[in-house]
Design an enzyme around this catalytic site. Structure first.
Site, short mmCIF file in Angstrom:
data_model
loop_
_atom_site.label_atom_id
_atom_site.label_comp_id
_atom_site.label_asym_id
_atom_site.label_seq_id
_atom_site.Cartn_x
_atom_site.Cartn_y
_atom_site.Cartn_z
N ASP A 126 -16.33 1.98 -16.09
CA ASP A 126 -16.45 1.08 -14.94
C ASP A 126 -17.33 -0.14 -15.21
OD1 ASP A 126 -15.80 0.45 -12.22
OD2 ASP A 126 -17.88 0.91 -11.71
N HIS B 37 -3.36 1.54 -14.11
CA HIS B 37 -3.30 0.14 -14.54
C HIS B 37 -2.08 -0.13 -15.43
CE1 HIS B 37 -7.90 -0.81 -13.94
NE2 HIS B 37 -7.27 -0.56 -12.81
N ARG C 80 -14.51 6.05 -9.14
CA ARG C 80 -15.38 6.00 -10.33
C ARG C 80 -15.92 7.39 -10.68
NH1 ARG C 80 -15.12 2.07 -7.37
NH2 ARG C 80 -15.17 -0.09 -8.09
N SER D 292 0.87 -1.18 0.00
CA SER D 292 0.00 0.00 0.00
C SER D 292 0.91 1.22 0.00
CB SER D 292 -0.87 -0.01 1.26
OG SER D 292 -1.56 1.22 1.37
N ARG D 293 0.33 2.37 -0.39
CA ARG D 293 1.11 3.61 -0.28
C ARG D 293 1.29 3.94 1.20
NH1 ARG D 293 -3.06 7.24 -3.31
NH2 ARG D 293 -4.31 5.98 -1.89
N LYS E 104 -9.96 -4.47 -14.85
CA LYS E 104 -10.61 -3.83 -15.98
C LYS E 104 -10.97 -2.40 -15.61
CE LYS E 104 -14.22 -3.06 -14.62
NZ LYS E 104 -14.74 -2.31 -13.43
#
Ligand code: NAP
Length: 329
Positions: free
Chosen positions: A178, A79, A166, A36-37, A97
């Protein structure tokens, strides 16, 4: 048994709640590390899901030589950049996706991936592994409903939280990206064809600047497919295929429950036959198929070319909305 050692890039909701537990239930997946960041978030996620290692940066996870494959559930704009970094670090990649922000970006990944022929990359359209869709595809390929003439798909939910990924325009938000991506992908999958042209109509949220309702017609030459998707509508999903002799009605096309049977109806001559598809976890199946492709060095079930083609349709629908006319794909 030999297993693929997976690393998870981020503490995304879909990873923690669905994909990681589902992969942990598989025979060929071992979830070895999560990053994680925020190191504390990574530690909490690792504790919650019993993951042995955690990292406070994505880079540290990619540098771990005991990791074979990476699952990427990052916001859409990250992505492809992180898929490329993972390939450069010698890892196989299962990426959520839609594959990226544009077909040009996806094509760039496809070209780049050719430099790593020993590594597998796949867009995570998990529905393709569920027996429901293999059953529907077989009904169509066997011409049980005659020639397919048209498809109608619908996918909606309500989420107007401006903080949700989103609803952020600059990081690849919007309903078409989305969930419209499923309606497009599923039509292309069951027809085994690409649309030649599309017509799209989008409605944008004025404050957030993302599309909140999109309707489109895809012209596959001898077949059409229409769909509506929305991120600010009562939740619903359905997929119907109409042929010259009958129709197929898919109860739950995307969020297929892992612990409950799902239904497909075949209607011929006015008689409706119900098929009960036993419960299966599509995320487990996806993880298993991808891991087996790695272990046996076979092709991944869905090649990157498919991801590029899906992005081309998303783009063409957006362009059609701007032009107010049909757009060639
Ligand atoms: N296949 C499916 O069924 C399915 C379902 C839902 C979503 N998805 C896809 O999965 C992806 C993640 O969706 P989600 O709803 O799970 O996302 P989410 O909960 O918002 O998580 C995204 C994660 O990405 C990391 N991140 C890195 N940079 C970020 C940034 N600039 N802004 C926000 N987050 C950032 C954060 O993790 P850290 O803070 O830990 O680094 C964050 O937790 C999307 O691409 C979505 O389309 C697929």
């Amino acid at each position: 048994m030999k297993k693929v050692r997976w690393g998870i890039l981020s503490t995304a909701k879909i990873g923690l709640e669905k994909v990681v537990p589902a992969m942990q239930a598989g025979e060929y997946c071992e979830i070895s590390a999560i990053a994680s960041r925020d190191r504390t978030q990574a530690e909490m996620a690792a504790t919650r899901l019993n993951i042995p290692k955690f990292y406070g940066t994505y880079e540290e996870l990619l540098a771990d030589s005991d990791i074979d494959a990476i699952y990427i559930p990052l916001p859409n704009h990250l992505h492809i950049p992180w898929t490329i970094k993972a390939l450069e670090a010698g890892k196989h990649v299962l990426c959520e996706k839609p594959i990226g922000l544009s077909s040009a970006e996806a094509q760039g990944l496809l070209e780049r991936s050719k430099g790593f022929p020993h590594l597998k990359v796949m867009e995570a359209f998990m529905y393709r592994f569920h027996p429901q869709w293999l059953f529907v595809k077989k009904l169509i390929d066997d011409k049980r409903i005659g020639d397919v003439r048209t498809i109608q798909a619908f996918f909606s939910y309500f989420n107007d939280d401006p903080q949700n990924i989103r609803n952020k325009k600059d990081i690849g938000g919007g309903g078409l990206m989305d969930i419209g991506c499923y309606c497009i992908s599923q039509s292309r999958f069951i027809l085994s064809q690409e649309p030649v042209r599309v017509f799209g109509m989008l409605e944008y949220d004025e404050k957030m600047g993302v599309d909140r309702m999109a309707s489109a017609i895809m012209d596959f030459g001898n077949t059409s497919s229409t769909f509506t998707c929305s991120t600010q509508l009562a939740p619903f999903q359905n997929f119907r295929v109409f042929g010259t002799k009958g129709l197929i009605d898919v109860e739950i096309p995307v969020n297929i429950p892992p612990h409950k049977a799902t239904h497909v109806w075949l209607e011929l001559n006015g008689k409706r036959e119900e098929f009960v598809i036993e419960a299966q976890n599509q995320y487990t199946l996806q993880g298993e198929f991808f891991s087996k492709a790695i272990l046996n060095n076979t092709s991944v079930p869905t090649p990157l070319e498919d991801a590029v083609n899906n992005m081309k349709v998303i783009e063409a629908i957006k362009e059609s909305n701007l032009q107010g006319s049909w757009v060639m794909v």
